[in-house]
Motif scaffolding. Structure first.
Motif, PDB file in Angstrom:
ATOM      1  N   GLU A  38       0.651  -1.206   0.112  1.00 45.60           N
ATOM      2  CA  GLU A  38       0.051   0.047  -0.011  1.00 45.60           C
ATOM      3  C   GLU A  38       0.973   1.254   0.104  1.00 45.60           C
ATOM      4  OE1 GLU A  38      -2.897   0.122   3.038  1.00 45.60           O
ATOM      5  OE2 GLU A  38      -3.788  -1.882   2.590  1.00 45.60           O
ATOM      6  N   THR A  39       2.257   1.192   0.543  1.00 44.07           N
ATOM      7  CA  THR A  39       2.954   2.373   0.507  1.00 44.07           C
ATOM      8  C   THR A  39       4.038   2.595  -0.506  1.00 44.07           C
ATOM      9  OG1 THR A  39       4.552   1.005   1.950  1.00 44.07           O
ATOM     10  CG2 THR A  39       2.734   2.269   3.036  1.00 44.07           C
ATOM     11  N   GLU A  40       4.060   1.694  -1.587  1.00 39.12           N
ATOM     12  CA  GLU A  40       5.187   1.670  -2.533  1.00 39.12           C
ATOM     13  C   GLU A  40       4.517   1.740  -3.819  1.00 39.12           C
ATOM     14  OE1 GLU A  40       8.809  -1.163  -1.460  1.00 39.12           O
ATOM     15  OE2 GLU A  40       6.883  -1.947  -0.394  1.00 39.12           O
ATOM     16  N   GLN A  41       5.435   2.282  -4.856  1.00 35.85           N
ATOM     17  CA  GLN A  41       5.381   2.281  -6.185  1.00 35.85           C
ATOM     18  C   GLN A  41       6.507   1.776  -6.906  1.00 35.85           C
ATOM     19  OE1 GLN A  41       4.852   6.071  -8.055  1.00 35.85           O
ATOM     20  NE2 GLN A  41       5.844   7.042  -6.288  1.00 35.85           N
ATOM     21  N   VAL A  42       6.144   1.222  -8.123  1.00 34.94           N
ATOM     22  CA  VAL A  42       7.350   0.516  -8.872  1.00 34.94           C
ATOM     23  C   VAL A  42       7.537   1.489 -10.092  1.00 34.94           C
ATOM     24  CG1 VAL A  42       7.564  -1.738  -7.905  1.00 34.94           C
ATOM     25  CG2 VAL A  42       5.885  -1.419  -9.662  1.00 34.94           C
ATOM     26  N   PHE A  43       8.653   1.520 -10.737  1.00 34.09           N
ATOM     27  CA  PHE A  43       8.940   2.092 -12.022  1.00 34.09           C
ATOM     28  C   PHE A  43       9.549   0.976 -12.988  1.00 34.09           C
ATOM     29  CE2 PHE A  43       8.713   5.432  -9.014  1.00 34.09           C
ATOM     30  CZ  PHE A  43       8.298   6.674  -9.580  1.00 34.09           C
ATOM     31  N   GLY A  44       9.202   1.390 -14.269  1.00 32.59           N
ATOM     32  CA  GLY A  44       9.654   0.564 -15.436  1.00 32.59           C
ATOM     33  C   GLY A  44       9.520   0.908 -16.654  1.00 32.59           C
ATOM     34  N   SER A  45       9.309   0.136 -17.510  1.00 35.04           N
ATOM     35  CA  SER A  45       9.083   0.362 -18.798  1.00 35.04           C
ATOM     36  C   SER A  45       7.795  -0.566 -19.319  1.00 35.04           C
ATOM     37  CB  SER A  45      10.267   0.104 -19.746  1.00 35.04           C
ATOM     38  OG  SER A  45      10.633  -1.446 -20.022  1.00 35.04           O
ATOM     39  N   ILE A  46       7.098  -0.185 -20.007  1.00 35.64           N
ATOM     40  CA  ILE A  46       5.913  -0.681 -20.545  1.00 35.64           C
ATOM     41  C   ILE A  46       6.053  -0.779 -22.160  1.00 35.64           C
ATOM     42  CG2 ILE A  46       4.372  -0.483 -18.768  1.00 35.64           C
ATOM     43  CD1 ILE A  46       2.927   1.597 -20.251  1.00 35.64           C
ATOM     44  N   MET A  47       5.579  -1.780 -22.865  1.00 33.11           N
ATOM     45  CA  MET A  47       5.705  -1.705 -24.160  1.00 33.11           C
ATOM     46  C   MET A  47       4.701  -2.850 -24.803  1.00 33.11           C
ATOM     47  SD  MET A  47       9.449  -3.528 -24.249  1.00 33.11           S
ATOM     48  CE  MET A  47      10.053  -2.501 -22.839  1.00 33.11           C
ATOM     49  N   ASN A  48       4.530  -2.915 -25.977  1.00 29.99           N
ATOM     50  CA  ASN A  48       3.442  -3.840 -26.629  1.00 29.99           C
ATOM     51  C   ASN A  48       4.368  -5.118 -27.229  1.00 29.99           C
ATOM     52  OD1 ASN A  48       1.074  -2.637 -25.973  1.00 29.99           O
ATOM     53  ND2 ASN A  48       1.577  -1.388 -27.464  1.00 29.99           N
ATOM     54  N   LEU A  49       3.993  -6.270 -26.993  1.00 28.99           N
ATOM     55  CA  LEU A  49       4.338  -7.452 -27.416  1.00 28.99           C
ATOM     56  C   LEU A  49       3.361  -8.374 -27.860  1.00 28.99           C
ATOM     57  CD1 LEU A  49       7.242  -8.425 -24.835  1.00 28.99           C
ATOM     58  CD2 LEU A  49       7.671  -7.728 -27.243  1.00 28.99           C
ATOM     59  N   ARG A  50       3.531  -8.921 -29.051  1.00 34.41           N
ATOM     60  CA  ARG A  50       2.438  -9.739 -29.574  1.00 34.41           C
ATOM     61  C   ARG A  50       2.369 -11.321 -28.784  1.00 34.41           C
ATOM     62  NH1 ARG A  50       5.836  -9.593 -33.596  1.00 34.41           N
ATOM     63  NH2 ARG A  50       5.907 -11.775 -34.007  1.00 34.41           N
ATOM     64  N   ALA A  51       1.143 -11.719 -28.633  1.00 31.68           N
ATOM     65  CA  ALA A  51       0.848 -13.114 -27.724  1.00 31.68           C
ATOM     66  C   ALA A  51       2.137 -14.111 -28.009  1.00 31.68           C
ATOM     67  CB  ALA A  51      -0.317 -13.412 -27.834  1.00 31.68           C
ATOM     68  N   GLU A  52       2.369 -14.139 -29.209  1.00 27.07           N
ATOM     69  CA  GLU A  52       3.471 -15.224 -29.548  1.00 27.07           C
ATOM     70  C   GLU A  52       4.735 -14.771 -28.883  1.00 27.07           C
ATOM     71  OE1 GLU A  52       2.436 -13.082 -32.909  1.00 27.07           O
ATOM     72  OE2 GLU A  52       0.721 -13.900 -31.776  1.00 27.07           O
ATOM     73  N   GLU A  53       5.037 -13.451 -28.850  1.00 25.57           N
ATOM     74  CA  GLU A  53       6.571 -13.246 -28.364  1.00 25.57           C
ATOM     75  C   GLU A  53       6.326 -13.265 -26.801  1.00 25.57           C
ATOM     76  OE1 GLU A  53       7.946  -9.768 -31.095  1.00 25.57           O
ATOM     77  OE2 GLU A  53       5.987  -9.113 -30.092  1.00 25.57           O
ATOM     78  N   LEU A  54       5.250 -13.148 -26.171  1.00 19.40           N
ATOM     79  CA  LEU A  54       4.892 -13.087 -24.687  1.00 19.40           C
ATOM     80  C   LEU A  54       5.196 -14.836 -24.333  1.00 19.40           C
ATOM     81  CD1 LEU A  54       2.246 -10.704 -23.771  1.00 19.40           C
ATOM     82  CD2 LEU A  54       4.435 -10.385 -23.112  1.00 19.40           C
ATOM     83  N   ASN A  55       4.553 -15.592 -25.075  1.00 19.44           N
ATOM     84  CA  ASN A  55       4.686 -16.993 -24.916  1.00 19.44           C
ATOM     85  C   ASN A  55       6.126 -17.492 -25.015  1.00 19.44           C
ATOM     86  OD1 ASN A  55       1.918 -17.145 -24.564  1.00 19.44           O
ATOM     87  ND2 ASN A  55       1.436 -17.893 -26.508  1.00 19.44           N
ATOM     88  N   LEU A  56       6.783 -16.794 -26.175  1.00 17.53           N
ATOM     89  CA  LEU A  56       7.960 -17.241 -26.254  1.00 17.53           C
ATOM     90  C   LEU A  56       9.260 -17.004 -25.097  1.00 17.53           C
ATOM     91  CD1 LEU A  56      10.445 -18.469 -28.073  1.00 17.53           C
ATOM     92  CD2 LEU A  56      10.552 -16.159 -29.091  1.00 17.53           C
ATOM     93  N   TYR A  58       8.228 -15.801 -21.888  1.00 15.36           N
ATOM     94  CA  TYR A  58       7.768 -16.596 -20.586  1.00 15.36           C
ATOM     95  C   TYR A  58       7.741 -17.894 -20.521  1.00 15.36           C
ATOM     96  CZ  TYR A  58       7.828 -12.001 -18.488  1.00 15.36           C
ATOM     97  OH  TYR A  58       8.085 -10.669 -18.332  1.00 15.36           O
ATOM     98  N   GLY A  59       8.145 -18.690 -21.781  1.00 16.28           N
ATOM     99  CA  GLY A  59       8.138 -20.085 -21.815  1.00 16.28           C
ATOM    100  C   GLY A  59       9.653 -20.524 -21.472  1.00 16.28           C
ATOM    101  N   GLU A  60      10.675 -19.344 -21.650  1.00 12.92           N
ATOM    102  CA  GLU A  60      11.881 -19.827 -21.023  1.00 12.92           C
ATOM    103  C   GLU A  60      12.004 -20.527 -19.434  1.00 12.92           C
ATOM    104  OE1 GLU A  60      14.514 -16.466 -21.435  1.00 12.92           O
ATOM    105  OE2 GLU A  60      14.035 -16.494 -23.477  1.00 12.92           O
TER     106      GLU A  60
END
Length: 125
Positions: A38-56, A58-60
């Motif tokens: 409740e007291t924190e926040q995280v920073f980073g990057s966001i970007m678009n990846l195709r579903a096949e790319e995400l599967n590849l 996070y399949g590692e």
């Protein structure tokens, strides 16, 4: 996520933006994850990846335990963006990995995350 690292893996990320998410904190052990806070926040990057790319990606084997979680991020222009983050369940986070934290710090500095957040990452080294 480092856009360059994703490209080296043969992925084609689109619409790269810096952003933050309220209500989560960064945790680093052997790997990194986000934990509800409740007291924190995280920073980073966001970007678009195709579903096949995400599967590849996070399949590692090294990241197979990460699960998709829907989050609302806010970009640096204060636009709210519905996104998915892959988070390692806290019960699977263990150990310590200062080298991983250093690599994360370099990547975060490279993309221009806020100095206060860089200090958070440094605390894990």
């Amino acid at each position: 996520m480092d856009e360059g690292v994703l490209r080296q893996k043969g992925l084609d990320p689109k619409d790269f933006k810096l952003a933050w998410v309220e209500g989560y904190g960064l945790r680093i052990g052997e790997k990194a994850t986000l934990e509800v806070s409740e007291t924190e926040q995280v920073f980073g990057s966001i970007m678009n990846l195709r579903a096949e790319e995400l599967n590849l990606l996070y399949g590692e084997e090294s990241v197979a335990d990460y699960v998709p979680v829907r989050l609302t991020a806010t970009d640096m222009e204060n636009n709210r963006i519905e996104s998915t983050s892959y988070i390692l369940p806290m019960d699977l986070l263990s150990g310590r990995n200062p080298d991983y934290a250093r690599a994360l710090l370099l990547a975060a500095d490279k993309i221009g995350l806020p100095d206060t957040y860089l200090k958070t990452i440094k605390s894990w080294i």
